[in-house]
Structures are given as structure tokens and as C-alpha cells.
Scaffold this motif. Structure first.
Motif, PDB file in Angstrom:
ATOM      1  N   ILE A 141       0.834  -1.203   0.000  1.00 38.50           N
ATOM      2  CA  ILE A 141       0.000   0.000   0.000  1.00 38.50           C
ATOM      3  C   ILE A 141       0.870   1.255   0.000  1.00 38.50           C
ATOM      4  O   ILE A 141       0.611   2.212  -0.742  1.00 38.50           O
ATOM      5  CB  ILE A 141      -0.948   0.000   1.219  1.00 38.50           C
ATOM      6  CG1 ILE A 141      -1.996  -1.107   1.065  1.00 38.50           C
ATOM      7  CG2 ILE A 141      -1.638   1.358   1.372  1.00 38.50           C
ATOM      8  CD1 ILE A 141      -2.840  -1.326   2.300  1.00 38.50           C
ATOM      9  N   LEU A 142       1.919   1.260   0.828  1.00 44.55           N
ATOM     10  CA  LEU A 142       2.829   2.417   0.847  1.00 44.55           C
ATOM     11  C   LEU A 142       3.494   2.605  -0.511  1.00 44.55           C
ATOM     12  O   LEU A 142       3.706   3.744  -0.964  1.00 44.55           O
ATOM     13  CB  LEU A 142       3.887   2.232   1.934  1.00 44.55           C
ATOM     14  CG  LEU A 142       3.605   2.849   3.313  1.00 44.55           C
ATOM     15  CD1 LEU A 142       3.616   4.366   3.256  1.00 44.55           C
ATOM     16  CD2 LEU A 142       2.310   2.350   3.910  1.00 44.55           C
ATOM     17  N   LYS A 143       3.809   1.494  -1.179  1.00 45.99           N
ATOM     18  CA  LYS A 143       4.384   1.599  -2.529  1.00 45.99           C
ATOM     19  C   LYS A 143       3.379   2.219  -3.486  1.00 45.99           C
ATOM     20  O   LYS A 143       3.740   3.066  -4.322  1.00 45.99           O
ATOM     21  CB  LYS A 143       4.786   0.196  -3.012  1.00 45.99           C
ATOM     22  CG  LYS A 143       5.249   0.141  -4.459  1.00 45.99           C
ATOM     23  CD  LYS A 143       6.528   0.944  -4.664  1.00 45.99           C
ATOM     24  CE  LYS A 143       7.098   0.756  -6.064  1.00 45.99           C
ATOM     25  NZ  LYS A 143       6.208   1.316  -7.116  1.00 45.99           N
ATOM     26  N   LYS A 144       2.102   1.835  -3.381  1.00 44.17           N
ATOM     27  CA  LYS A 144       1.084   2.390  -4.270  1.00 44.17           C
ATOM     28  C   LYS A 144       0.814   3.863  -3.972  1.00 44.17           C
ATOM     29  O   LYS A 144       0.487   4.639  -4.874  1.00 44.17           O
ATOM     30  CB  LYS A 144      -0.209   1.583  -4.158  1.00 44.17           C
ATOM     31  CG  LYS A 144      -0.078   0.137  -4.625  1.00 44.17           C
ATOM     32  CD  LYS A 144       0.478   0.050  -6.024  1.00 44.17           C
ATOM     33  CE  LYS A 144       0.756  -1.370  -6.447  1.00 44.17           C
ATOM     34  NZ  LYS A 144       1.424  -1.429  -7.789  1.00 44.17           N
ATOM     35  N   LEU A 145       0.950   4.271  -2.724  1.00 45.51           N
ATOM     36  CA  LEU A 145       0.795   5.689  -2.384  1.00 45.51           C
ATOM     37  C   LEU A 145       1.914   6.528  -2.991  1.00 45.51           C
ATOM     38  O   LEU A 145       1.721   7.700  -3.307  1.00 45.51           O
ATOM     39  CB  LEU A 145       0.756   5.869  -0.870  1.00 45.51           C
ATOM     40  CG  LEU A 145      -0.517   5.400  -0.174  1.00 45.51           C
ATOM     41  CD1 LEU A 145      -0.348   5.456   1.342  1.00 45.51           C
ATOM     42  CD2 LEU A 145      -1.715   6.232  -0.596  1.00 45.51           C
ATOM     43  N   ASN A 146       3.111   5.937  -3.102  1.00 43.99           N
ATOM     44  CA  ASN A 146       4.233   6.579  -3.795  1.00 43.99           C
ATOM     45  C   ASN A 146       4.483   7.989  -3.266  1.00 43.99           C
ATOM     46  O   ASN A 146       4.482   8.980  -4.000  1.00 43.99           O
ATOM     47  CB  ASN A 146       3.955   6.629  -5.305  1.00 43.99           C
ATOM     48  CG  ASN A 146       5.191   6.967  -6.117  1.00 43.99           C
ATOM     49  OD1 ASN A 146       6.316   6.665  -5.700  1.00 43.99           O
ATOM     50  ND2 ASN A 146       5.007   7.582  -7.269  1.00 43.99           N
ATOM     51  N   LEU A 147       4.711   8.081  -1.956  1.00 47.65           N
ATOM     52  CA  LEU A 147       4.784   9.373  -1.282  1.00 47.65           C
ATOM     53  C   LEU A 147       6.125  10.065  -1.478  1.00 47.65           C
ATOM     54  O   LEU A 147       7.179   9.440  -1.360  1.00 47.65           O
ATOM     55  CB  LEU A 147       4.529   9.185   0.214  1.00 47.65           C
ATOM     56  CG  LEU A 147       3.162   8.612   0.600  1.00 47.65           C
ATOM     57  CD1 LEU A 147       3.136   8.275   2.083  1.00 47.65           C
ATOM     58  CD2 LEU A 147       2.057   9.590   0.241  1.00 47.65           C
TER      59      LEU A 147
END
Length: 299
Positions: A141-147
């Protein structure tokens, strides 16, 4: 606005270079004046941090001690200028001493893990009322958020995602929407546990406050309020990115239509499944959520 400019920062760097056995190439500079910057995650991830601070941090060393940083070494002087004798102590010797002047201090952490690790173990979080997502799924999920480090995030019922997003976007901010009182309390405990100063916890988002940062990206655990949440977010930022999590088929089947109706183009739909071999040599299957990613305002 920071009270330290380039000239004063360079003067402090020269002062610490002259008085400490420091390799300037390894130093992370952190200014926590005039901004909601989080100290603890930065110190945990870097062996040397030069911290510029105002005089409004009476419990800074106690918070570090409470997070297991008692063997950090603090280099400092007694004034607010880069001059005079240098002192240094272990943090364990400075627990009751706050910061009451605008100054700089050098924190050396022998246990720094040299970078933020995505996918924190669930045991790291406050137990509270929340059932946390598996760390492997959270990492995706953090990878998909790509912050980016300076982005603002709106996180709806995301709890551990909000914590990791606040650490990853350490120059940005997180608005954590928690509808349930017990979840809000647990989120507050996590904010203290991780020393996060860039998280604001709210109990609703129907009328997005002008006091809250405009989100660049949003993470939402899908619920019956999803359509209203999407309408609100697109109104606030017509080009917002969204990532939606759901385990419910009845909601999952309606998400693509909700995205299109709110001017959000679905960019990816995926299902995640994590299975592990347990202590009794049995396969333990984790819940397998669907993850929807979308981008508003595409032409």
C-alpha cells in the motif's frame, strides 16, 4: 517560519565540526522550528542528526528515552549561539532536561538503522482497538501511495498506514480520519509512541476544514461513506491521487463506478494475498484485500 537561515546553519555546522569528532558527510540536518516536523523517526534512521530547535520542547529527551534511545549521545552548548564550551552526555543522563532556548544540538545514535523500513511489524503499534493489516500488505500500500517527503496525505480509517505515511512524508502532513472513538484513542497513542508531530486526528471529513492541509494523495478503507469521501476529496483537490482498500465484495464491485462518477480514473486494480507457515507447520492465510488506485483530473 524557521528562525535559522543559511548563514546561521553554516555557523553551527562549523562549530560542531570544530568541537566534535563528526563526519559532516554523514549528518542529517533537521529544523523543527516553525513546522510540524517529527524528531524521533529521523533520529532512529540516521547515525548523526543536527537538530535546530526553538525553546518549546520541554519533553524532547524524555520522549526519546521512552522510545528506547537512551544510549544516544547529545552534543550541545549552554547558549543560543555557536560559541563557547561544548558539552556532551548520554541521553539517559538528560531525561529531565528540556530545550528552553533556540539552539542546535547534535544527536549521535549508535543504533540507527540507516533508513526508514517500510512495513513495520504490527507489534510496533499500540494494541488498542485496531486490527492492523499485515505488514507485507501495508508495504505494498505504501508503494502504491508513492509518497514524496513533502506531500500531504488524507488517511481514512488507515491507522498504521497513517503512521507509516507520516514517517515517509516527514516534511509533509497527515490528516487521519477516525470515525470511532476507540480508534481515535489508539491513533493518538500511536502518534505519541512514534513521536509524530505531523499528524492531525479528526473524527469526520464531510466538511473538509480550511485549517487542514490540502491532500496530494488519500488512502481510504472503503465503507458506506466512500462516495461522500471521494466527492469531498475531489472538491478539495481536483487532481488528487487515491488508493482504496477493501475486503468487502459488495463494496468492491461498486468502487470502479464511484471512481468514474467522481472524475477519478482507475489506474490499477489488484488483489493481495499473504500466506505464512505458522509455528505448527500449518499454512496461515491472511485476509486478501482488493486495492484500487486512481487519479483525478486527468485530461
Amino acid at each position: 517560519m524557521s528562525i535559522f537561515n543559511n548563514e546561521s546553519i553554516l555557523a553551527w555546522l562549523k562549530y560542531f565540526s570544530d568541537h566534535t569528532p563528526i563526519d559532516l558527510a554523514t549528518v542529517r540536518v533537521l529544523d523543527i522550528t516553525g513546522a510540524d516536523r517529527s524528531l524521533l523517526p529521523v533520529v532512529q534512521a540516521h547515525p548523526s542528526v543536527l537538530v535546530f530547535t526553538d525553546g518549546n520542547h520541554p519533553e524532547v529527551f524524555y520522549s526519546m528515552w521512552d522510545s528506547g534511545m537512551g544510549d544516544c549521545e547529545i552534543w550541545y552548548n549552554e547558549g543560543s549561539e555557536p560559541a563557547g564550551p561544548m558539552k556532551h552526555n548520554l541521553l539517559s543522563e538528560m531525561i529531565d532536561r528540556g530545550v528552553n532556548v533556540s539552539a542546535a544540538m547534535l544527536i549521535n545514535n549508535p543504533r540507527a538503522h540507516a533508513g526508514y523500513r517500510i512495513g513495520l511489524d504490527n507489534s510496533s503499534f499500540s494494541p488498542g482497538t485496531i486490527r492492523y493489516v499485515a505488514p507485507e500488505i501495508r508495504a505494498v500500500i505504501l508503494k502504491k501511495l508513492n509518497l514524496d517527503a513533502g506531500e500531504n496525505i488524507c488517511c481514512v480509517s488507515g491507522e498504521s498506514i497513517a503512521v507509516e505515511a507520516a514517517i515517509a512524508a516527514h516534511r509533509g502532513s497527515v490528516v487521519a480520519v477516525e470515525y470511532k472513538a476507540g480508534d481515535r484513542q489508539t491513533m493518538e497513542e500511536n502518534v505519541v509512541r512514534f513521536g509524530l508531530n505531523n499528524v492531525q486526528i479528526v473524527d469526520d471529513m464531510e466538511s473538509y476544514s480550511h485549517r487542514w492541509p490540502v491532500p496530494d494523495v488519500a488512502f481510504l478503507v472503503a465503507s458506506d461513506k466512500l462516495d461522500l469521501e471521494l466527492k469531498t476529496l475531489v472538491h478539495v483537490n481536483p487532481k488528487i491521487r487515491v488508493v482504496i482498500y477493501t475486503l468487502e465484495f459488495s463494496i468492491m464491485s461498486r468502487i470502479p463506478g464511484m471512481l468514474w462518477e467522481n472524475g477519478i480514473e482507475p489506474t490499477e486494480i489488484m488483489q493481495l494475498e499473504v500466506s505464512k507457515v505458522g509455528r505448527k507447520d500449518e499454512i496461515e492465510v491472511q485476509p486478501a484485500p482488493w486495492i484500487f488506485s486512481g487519479q483525478a483530473g486527468r485530461e
